[in-house]
Every structure is written in structure tokens, then in C-alpha cells.
Design a protein around this motif. Structure first.
Motif, PDB file in Angstrom:
ATOM      1  N   THR A   1      54.542 115.226  19.843  1.00 33.93           N
ATOM      2  CA  THR A   1      55.788 114.454  19.760  1.00 33.93           C
ATOM      3  C   THR A   1      55.564 113.016  20.189  1.00 33.93           C
ATOM      4  O   THR A   1      56.047 112.069  19.543  1.00 33.93           O
ATOM      5  CB  THR A   1      56.876 115.113  20.621  1.00 33.93           C
ATOM      6  OG1 THR A   1      57.100 116.449  20.165  1.00 33.93           O
ATOM      7  CG2 THR A   1      58.174 114.332  20.549  1.00 33.93           C
ATOM      8  N   SER A   2      54.807 112.824  21.278  1.00 31.16           N
ATOM      9  CA  SER A   2      54.550 111.469  21.781  1.00 31.16           C
ATOM     10  C   SER A   2      53.710 110.666  20.810  1.00 31.16           C
ATOM     11  O   SER A   2      53.991 109.484  20.538  1.00 31.16           O
ATOM     12  CB  SER A   2      53.842 111.545  23.145  1.00 31.16           C
ATOM     13  OG  SER A   2      54.653 112.189  24.102  1.00 31.16           O
ATOM     14  N   ILE A   3      52.685 111.302  20.252  1.00 28.23           N
ATOM     15  CA  ILE A   3      51.811 110.586  19.317  1.00 28.23           C
ATOM     16  C   ILE A   3      52.570 110.190  18.048  1.00 28.23           C
ATOM     17  O   ILE A   3      52.455 109.059  17.563  1.00 28.23           O
ATOM     18  CB  ILE A   3      50.578 111.444  18.984  1.00 28.23           C
ATOM     19  CG1 ILE A   3      49.664 111.536  20.207  1.00 28.23           C
ATOM     20  CG2 ILE A   3      49.820 110.873  17.795  1.00 28.23           C
ATOM     21  CD1 ILE A   3      48.439 112.383  20.001  1.00 28.23           C
ATOM     22  N   LEU A   4      53.350 111.119  17.507  1.00 28.66           N
ATOM     23  CA  LEU A   4      54.128 110.802  16.304  1.00 28.66           C
ATOM     24  C   LEU A   4      55.069 109.631  16.554  1.00 28.66           C
ATOM     25  O   LEU A   4      55.195 108.725  15.721  1.00 28.66           O
ATOM     26  CB  LEU A   4      54.914 112.040  15.858  1.00 28.66           C
ATOM     27  CG  LEU A   4      54.104 113.189  15.253  1.00 28.66           C
ATOM     28  CD1 LEU A   4      54.972 114.434  15.094  1.00 28.66           C
ATOM     29  CD2 LEU A   4      53.527 112.785  13.903  1.00 28.66           C
ATOM     30  N   ARG A   5      55.722 109.645  17.690  1.00 30.85           N
ATOM     31  CA  ARG A   5      56.659 108.565  18.015  1.00 30.85           C
ATOM     32  C   ARG A   5      55.927 107.234  18.177  1.00 30.85           C
ATOM     33  O   ARG A   5      56.366 106.193  17.666  1.00 30.85           O
ATOM     34  CB  ARG A   5      57.408 108.909  19.307  1.00 30.85           C
ATOM     35  CG  ARG A   5      58.441 107.835  19.708  1.00 30.85           C
ATOM     36  CD  ARG A   5      59.078 108.149  21.044  1.00 30.85           C
ATOM     37  NE  ARG A   5      58.104 108.161  22.124  1.00 30.85           N
ATOM     38  CZ  ARG A   5      57.774 109.239  22.823  1.00 30.85           C
ATOM     39  NH1 ARG A   5      58.335 110.406  22.541  1.00 30.85           N
ATOM     40  NH2 ARG A   5      56.883 109.169  23.802  1.00 30.85           N
TER      41      ARG A   5
ATOM     42  N   GLU B   1      54.684 105.719  14.844  1.00 28.40           N
ATOM     43  CA  GLU B   1      55.802 105.130  14.098  1.00 28.40           C
ATOM     44  C   GLU B   1      56.179 103.766  14.670  1.00 28.40           C
ATOM     45  O   GLU B   1      56.362 102.794  13.929  1.00 28.40           O
ATOM     46  CB  GLU B   1      57.007 106.065  14.139  1.00 28.40           C
ATOM     47  CG  GLU B   1      56.824 107.356  13.356  1.00 28.40           C
ATOM     48  CD  GLU B   1      57.989 108.300  13.537  1.00 28.40           C
ATOM     49  OE1 GLU B   1      58.997 107.885  14.162  1.00 28.40           O
ATOM     50  OE2 GLU B   1      57.914 109.453  13.070  1.00 28.40           O
ATOM     51  N   LEU B   2      56.305 103.670  15.993  1.00 23.46           N
ATOM     52  CA  LEU B   2      56.695 102.411  16.636  1.00 23.46           C
ATOM     53  C   LEU B   2      55.687 101.304  16.370  1.00 23.46           C
ATOM     54  O   LEU B   2      56.051 100.172  16.026  1.00 23.46           O
ATOM     55  CB  LEU B   2      56.857 102.633  18.144  1.00 23.46           C
ATOM     56  CG  LEU B   2      58.089 103.415  18.605  1.00 23.46           C
ATOM     57  CD1 LEU B   2      57.991 103.740  20.077  1.00 23.46           C
ATOM     58  CD2 LEU B   2      59.362 102.624  18.319  1.00 23.46           C
ATOM     59  N   ASP B   3      54.398 101.621  16.514  1.00 26.22           N
ATOM     60  CA  ASP B   3      53.375 100.590  16.352  1.00 26.22           C
ATOM     61  C   ASP B   3      53.235 100.158  14.890  1.00 26.22           C
ATOM     62  O   ASP B   3      53.010  98.985  14.607  1.00 26.22           O
ATOM     63  CB  ASP B   3      52.040 101.101  16.881  1.00 26.22           C
ATOM     64  CG  ASP B   3      52.044 101.229  18.404  1.00 26.22           C
ATOM     65  OD1 ASP B   3      52.768 100.443  19.051  1.00 26.22           O
ATOM     66  OD2 ASP B   3      51.349 102.104  18.937  1.00 26.22           O
ATOM     67  N   VAL B   4      53.391 101.099  13.962  1.00 30.55           N
ATOM     68  CA  VAL B   4      53.313 100.747  12.541  1.00 30.55           C
ATOM     69  C   VAL B   4      54.478  99.837  12.158  1.00 30.55           C
ATOM     70  O   VAL B   4      54.308  98.830  11.464  1.00 30.55           O
ATOM     71  CB  VAL B   4      53.295 102.017  11.676  1.00 30.55           C
ATOM     72  CG1 VAL B   4      53.546 101.674  10.209  1.00 30.55           C
ATOM     73  CG2 VAL B   4      51.958 102.732  11.811  1.00 30.55           C
ATOM     74  N   LEU B   5      55.680 100.173  12.599  1.00 34.48           N
ATOM     75  CA  LEU B   5      56.843  99.341  12.297  1.00 34.48           C
ATOM     76  C   LEU B   5      56.722  97.955  12.930  1.00 34.48           C
ATOM     77  O   LEU B   5      57.064  96.941  12.314  1.00 34.48           O
ATOM     78  CB  LEU B   5      58.118 100.040  12.782  1.00 34.48           C
ATOM     79  CG  LEU B   5      58.583 101.246  11.968  1.00 34.48           C
ATOM     80  CD1 LEU B   5      59.710 101.966  12.681  1.00 34.48           C
ATOM     81  CD2 LEU B   5      59.036 100.821  10.578  1.00 34.48           C
TER      82      LEU B   5
ATOM     83  N   ALA C   1      60.106 106.407   9.072  1.00 35.49           N
ATOM     84  CA  ALA C   1      60.831 105.717  10.143  1.00 35.49           C
ATOM     85  C   ALA C   1      61.259 104.348   9.649  1.00 35.49           C
ATOM     86  O   ALA C   1      60.651 103.770   8.735  1.00 35.49           O
ATOM     87  CB  ALA C   1      59.951 105.584  11.383  1.00 35.49           C
ATOM     88  N   ILE C   2      62.331 103.827  10.248  1.00 31.11           N
ATOM     89  CA  ILE C   2      62.824 102.499   9.915  1.00 31.11           C
ATOM     90  C   ILE C   2      62.926 101.673  11.190  1.00 31.11           C
ATOM     91  O   ILE C   2      63.024 102.210  12.298  1.00 31.11           O
ATOM     92  CB  ILE C   2      64.199 102.548   9.218  1.00 31.11           C
ATOM     93  CG1 ILE C   2      65.217 103.297  10.089  1.00 31.11           C
ATOM     94  CG2 ILE C   2      64.086 103.188   7.851  1.00 31.11           C
ATOM     95  CD1 ILE C   2      66.629 103.236   9.552  1.00 31.11           C
ATOM     96  N   GLY C   3      62.893 100.351  11.044  1.00 30.20           N
ATOM     97  CA  GLY C   3      63.021  99.451  12.168  1.00 30.20           C
ATOM     98  C   GLY C   3      63.540  98.100  11.699  1.00 30.20           C
ATOM     99  O   GLY C   3      63.561  97.814  10.504  1.00 30.20           O
TER     100      GLY C   3
END
Length: 588
Positions: free
Chosen positions: A110-114, A117-121, A221-223
Motif C-alpha cells: 500500500t505504501s509503495i503504490l501510494r 503515484e505521488l512521485d510520478v504525478l 491517479a490524478i493530481g
């Protein structure tokens, strides 16, 4: 747990290339293309070009000089590549996943997936001028898309692909009302993460088959706004890991984070289409997704198939005969007969459509129409059965001749708007709220996802309970009347016969669906056979109860049969006379 930072900065490259303030150890005889040698000691990029490391002077032999106009793009792409490389090192770190507790694995995933996503966005939003970026390695593939025009085209839908999977998402769901700056969407495919958060993390109640994960794990994911709910369904297309031409039971699932870590869940995701190589899902929110399939499928029982086709064919014939009887037999025509006629017509059309189109799943639009029509016709059948129960109750309460009672006018005024209108409203609401749930990959019927089937079972259960109340009240009324027999005895007897017939009808039409619901556990096979036999013979039972067991109808049948025999005899006599000629005489 947050995995190590994915953006260590330029100091790492500096350490590889050597600090610029160090004394050079070699000449710059091998400067890269688009670069020049300075004082024979170090290199610098020509005007209009910049180094990949951002340094003005360099001696690193693998340095590159890129077009200055695309430097930001290259930098963003390199950062994305650094992210996927960092993830690859994590996913291949066996010690990270060698945990005794399943909960720890789920929490780590869960932590890695999150964090990915954050770093890619974050990286995508740093270079908004680069609308689309794509990077990949052996374990992960990423595509990002940046929106800067606040969705000038209202109906615009973006399609993102990573490896052999794709995401279709509406532009408005990417922007999420953000008009202050750019917005981004990221679509990520993990080729090996499914081996870690596999089907063992799927623990849905009521699923008796063993399942396996048959797709890559993907994330959407969106940002900068991290909203996960969507105003329009996002469509995910997965390529299967194991290609199998046989249709299997498939589940569209997402990774649901919990206090205990996380698990696969079906909430908000449902199946649109599945074949041997791909599965298409619709989801109402963003997360990480996958496709689960059963190892074995429940093959169609050939005996049940034969029973269904033979029974329904017999029912269709009996329902047609019953409808003709109710239309042509004037001796029995009244409000009750009109109710029987409408019930027979609805069941006839429903059974005919079921027999001819239940398995025609292509094209999807036609399958959805068939499912909606079956939904309407079967609901209409139960609604007419409810009206029969109401009519029976009013007849027993008044104990008067049905054709001349005051309530007869009320029933005639109510029955058509209620009998055909109420089912139409239920189907219209269901179709307007969730039209995509009409039709399944293997049947043109209501989808079981999101409790959609209760759009049918709910009204059926309510009608069954209401009719049961009507019948109990009728029995109570008859019991009181039988205690004081008088001139109304014939009416009471007629009502008692009507009650018996309606009770049989309640059992035939209502209990069959109860048997269908009870097809679980060790008795599922027995219930399946009972459900199929009784349900496929509904038309036969209606013809038996309302026609064969009716003395008036039997007399009418005898009259019709006598007329047919008489007509046949006269026809034979005329034929014989025409052969003998007008002057011939019968032999003595």
C-alpha cells in the motif's frame, strides 16, 4: 512505511562525473557531439545545447549535449526513469517481502503504490509543457498526461496506455475543478507486483471458487488534487497474463487500503466484457486495479439445459392455449379472466425471449435491451399476480358476483396502469441509474455487481409477501363465513375454488424464485433442478389450474371438440358426394 526518496538531486551525478572544481586528470580529446573542448582540459556544450547533468563544464566521458529547447523534457523523462528504476530495485529486493505476516506485506505494498503515484504525478507537473511522457523498464511502465487548457473540449476523453493495458478517463475528472494550474493523470503498470499482492488478498464472502490474478496490477491517479471519485466511469482494459479462449468467471477488483494493510475488493468496479485475451472493466473511482479469475468454471449441466428447453417449449404451448381460452371462452370472461390473460401473455413473451435470446451476448447493446425486456416482462408477470391476489381479497370480502360488484369497476380502472406501469417505472429507474449493469458476459440478464439484481428480487419478494397476506386474509374471511351457511353458499364455494387456484399460482410463480435464491451450499444442485423443473413448467401449471380444472372451460372444450368433429364429418360427406357425382345413388 515510505520507501527511499526517488529524487536524490544532482549531487549523485556530480559524484559520478567528478566535481568541476577538481583538477582535471585528462584532456578533452573525446567530447560528445554538439560540444567543444576548452583549454584542452574539459568540455562544454555548444550554444543552443545543454548538458544532461546541467553542468556547464564537464569531463565525464558519457555526458551528452541535448537541444536546449528539450532540456526540461529530457530532465522530466529522466526523473520518471529514475522512479521506475528505484521501484525495480525495491520489487526485486527479496528481503523486503520476506515477511511472516500477510498484514505486513499488504501495508508495504500500500505504501509503495501510494508513493510511486505521488512521485510520478509530481514529476509530470514539474514539466507541464511536456503533455505526454512515457518510460518503462522490465518491471514497471508509466504514462503521464498533463492538462493545461482546463478541458476546452467538454466531451474529451484521454486514453493512456502502459505495456498492454489502457485507461480511458474523462478530461473533467482529471482537472477536478482545478483552474489555477496544470493537472495530470498517471497510469502505471506493474509487471511483477501481482506475484506479491496476489489473489490470496481477495477474501469476498460467498465466492466458493478459487481465484487467481490474471492481469498486471495497474494504478491510476490524478493530481495535484488527489480525489479518487470520478463523475464518469473510468474504463480499464487489461491484457490477460494467461491466454485462455474459454470464458471464465472474472472479477474486476481494486486495492483497498485498510488499517490492517489492504486487500482486493470489488466495490465500485464491475465487469464490462471478457474474452480469451482481454478484460474490460468500469470503475467509479481511482486506485490500483487488477483482474481475478476462477480456476474452474461451472459448466452448464446438459440435463438442466434439456429440461429448460423442453419445459419452456411445453409452457409456451400451454400459455398460448390458455390465452386463446381466456379470449374465446365467453362463459368465463370476467375481471378474473382478464387478469389471467394478461399474466399468460407476459409469461409467454418472457419465456419466448428467454428461450431465444438469453445467450446472445453480442452485440452488447442488443444484449442489454434483451436483459431490460426480460426484467420488465418478469416484473409485469409478478405485478399481475399481485393484482390477482388483490382481486381475490376484494371478492372474498364482498362475497358478491364479481362482474357486477362495485370493486369490479375499480379493478378495471386500476389493473392496466398498475400491471404495466409499475414494472415500467422500476425498469426505467434501474436503466437510468446503472444502464451498464444490464447484461453479463455470458447471459443477457441483470448483473450481480453492486446489488443490481435487487432491482428484480426486491419487488418480487415484496409482491410475494403482499400476496401471502392477501391469501391469509381470504382464508380468515372464508372461515368466518363457513360458520353460518346461507344463500351465499355457492358464492363462498366459488371464492374457495378461486382461493385454491390463486394459492397454487402463488406457489408456482413465487416459490420457484425462492428456490433460485437458495442455490448455495451442499443443496445447490438439488435446488437448481427443482428451480429449473418448476420454473420451466409455469405455463403448463397455469393451463392446468385455470383451464383443465375449470368445469366451465371443460364444457366449452367439449362443445368446441363436438363442433370440430361435426365440421369434419360434414366435410367428408361433401367430399364423398363430389366424388360420386350428382346422379349416383347409394347402394342398397
Amino acid at each position: 512505511m515510505r520507501w527511499p526518496s526517488l529524487f536524490p538531486g544532482l549531487c549523485f551525478l556530480l559524484s559520478l562525473s567528478g566535481a568541476v572544481d577538481q583538477k582535471p586528470k585528462a584532456t578533452c580529446s573525446h567530447c560528445p557531439p554538439n560540444a567543444s573542448c576548452v583549454n584542452g582540459t574539459y568540455c562544454t556544450c555548444n550554444p543552443g545545447y545543454v548538458s544532461g547533468s546541467g553542468q556547464k563544464f564537464f569531463t565525464f566521458p558519457l555526458e551528452t549535449c541535448d537541444d536546449a529547447t528539450s532540456s526540461k523534457t529530457n530532465k522530466g523523462k529522466k526523473e520518471l526513469q529514475r522512479i521506475v528504476n528505484q521501484f525495480e530495485s525495491l520489487i526485486t529486493n527479496n528481503t523486503l517481502w520476506q515477511m511472516e505476516k500477510k498484514q505486513e506485506v499488504a501495508s508495504t505494498a500500500t505504501s509503495i503504490l501510494r508513493d510511486v503515484e505521488l512521485d510520478v504525478l509530481k514529476t509530470a507537473l514539474k514539466a507541464p509543457e511536456q503533455k505526454v511522457q512515457k518510460v518503462q523498464n522490465s518491471t514497471v511502465a508509466v504514462e503521464t498526461r498533463v492538462v493545461t487548457d482546463n478541458c476546452s473540449e467538454e466531451k474529451k476523453t484521454f486514453s493512456l496506455k502502459s505495456q498492454m493495458n489502457s485507461l480511458d478517463i474523462h478530461c473533467k475528472d482529471i482537472v477536478q475543478g482545478n483552474i489555477q494550474g496544470p493537472s495530470a493523470v498517471a497510469f502505471i503498470s506493474y509487471s511483477s507486483l501481482g506475484n506479491i499482492i496476489n489473489a490470496s488478498f481477495f477474501e469476498e464472502k460467498g465466492e466458493k471458487h478459487q481465484v487467481y490474478l490474471n492481469s498486471q496490477v495497474v494504478s491510476a491517479a490524478i493530481g495535484p488534487k488527489r480525489n479518487t471519485s470520478l463523475s464518469k466511469f473510468g474504463t480499464l482494459t487489461f491484457q490477460h497474463v494467461k491466454m485462455d479462449p474459454s470464458i471464465k468467471k472474472a472479477f474486476c477488483v481494486y486495492w483497498k487500503s485498510t488499517e490492517q494493510g489492504g486487500h482486493w475488493s470489488r466495490d465500485g468496479c464491475f465487469l464490462i466484457q471478457v474474452n480469451g485475451s482481454h478484460t474490460i472493466c468500469n470503475c467509479s473511482h481511482l486506485s490500483s486495479f487488477a483482474v481475478l479469475m476462477t480456476f474452474t468454471t461451472q459448466e452448464d449441466d446438459p440435463v438442466l439445459t434439456i429440461i429448460t428447453y423442453v419445459g419452456l417449449s411445453l409452457s409456451l404451448l400451454c400459455l398460448l392455449l390458455a390465452a386463446l381460452t381466456f379470449l374465446l371462452c365467453k362463459a368465463i370472461q370476467n375481471t378474473s379472466t382478464s387478469l389471467h390473460l394478461q399474466l399468460s401473455l407476459c409469461l409467454f413473451l418472457a419465456h419466448l425471449l428467454f428461450l431465444t435470446a438469453i445467450d446472445r451476448t453480442e452485440p452488447k447493446l442488443l444484449c442489454a435491451i434483451v436483459a431490460g425486456a426480460l426484467h420488465y416482462l418478469y416484473l409485469a408477470s409478478f405485478t399481475w399476480m399481485l393484482l390477482e391476489g388483490l382481486h381475490l381479497f376484494l371478492t372474498a370480502r364482498n362475497l358478491t358476483v364479481v362482474n357486477y360488484s362495485s370493486m369490479n369497476k375499480l379493478m378495471k380502472w386500476l389493473m392496466f396502469p398498475v400491471g404495466y406501469g409499475v414494472p415500467a417505472v422500476i425498469v426505467a429507474v434501474s436503466a437510468a441509474s446503472k444502464p451498464q449493469l444490464y447484461g453479463t458476459p455470458d447471459r443477457c440478464w441483470l448483473n450481480l455487481d453492486q446489488g443490481f439484481i435487487w432491482g428484480f428480487l426486491g419487488p418480487v419478494c415484496a409482491i410475494f409477501c403482499m400476496n401471502l397476506v392477501f391469501f391469509l386474509l381470504v382464508l380468515w374471511i372464508l372461515k368466518r363465513k363457513f360458520s353460518s351457511l346461507n344463500s351465499e353458499v355457492s358464492t363462498i364455494q366459488n371464492t374457495r375454488m378461486l382461493t385454491l387456484k390463486a394459492t397454487l399460482q402463488l406457489f408456482i410463480l413465487g416459490c420457484t424464485w425462492c428456490l433460485g435464491i437458495l442455490q448455495v451450499g451442499p443443496a445447490a444442485q438439488v435446488m437448481a433442478y427443482l428451480f429449473t423443473i418448476i420454473n420451466s413448467l409455469q405455463g403448463f401449471f397455469i393451463f392446468l389450474v385455470y383451464c383443465i380444472l375449470s368445469q366451465q372451460v371443460r364444457k366449452q372444450y367439449q362443445k368446441w371438440f363436438g363442433e370440430i368433429v361435426k365440421l369434419k364429418s360434414e366435410s367428408e360427406t361433401l367430399t364423398l358426394s363430389s366424388k360420386l357425382g350428382p346422379d349416383s345413388k347409394p347402394s342398397e
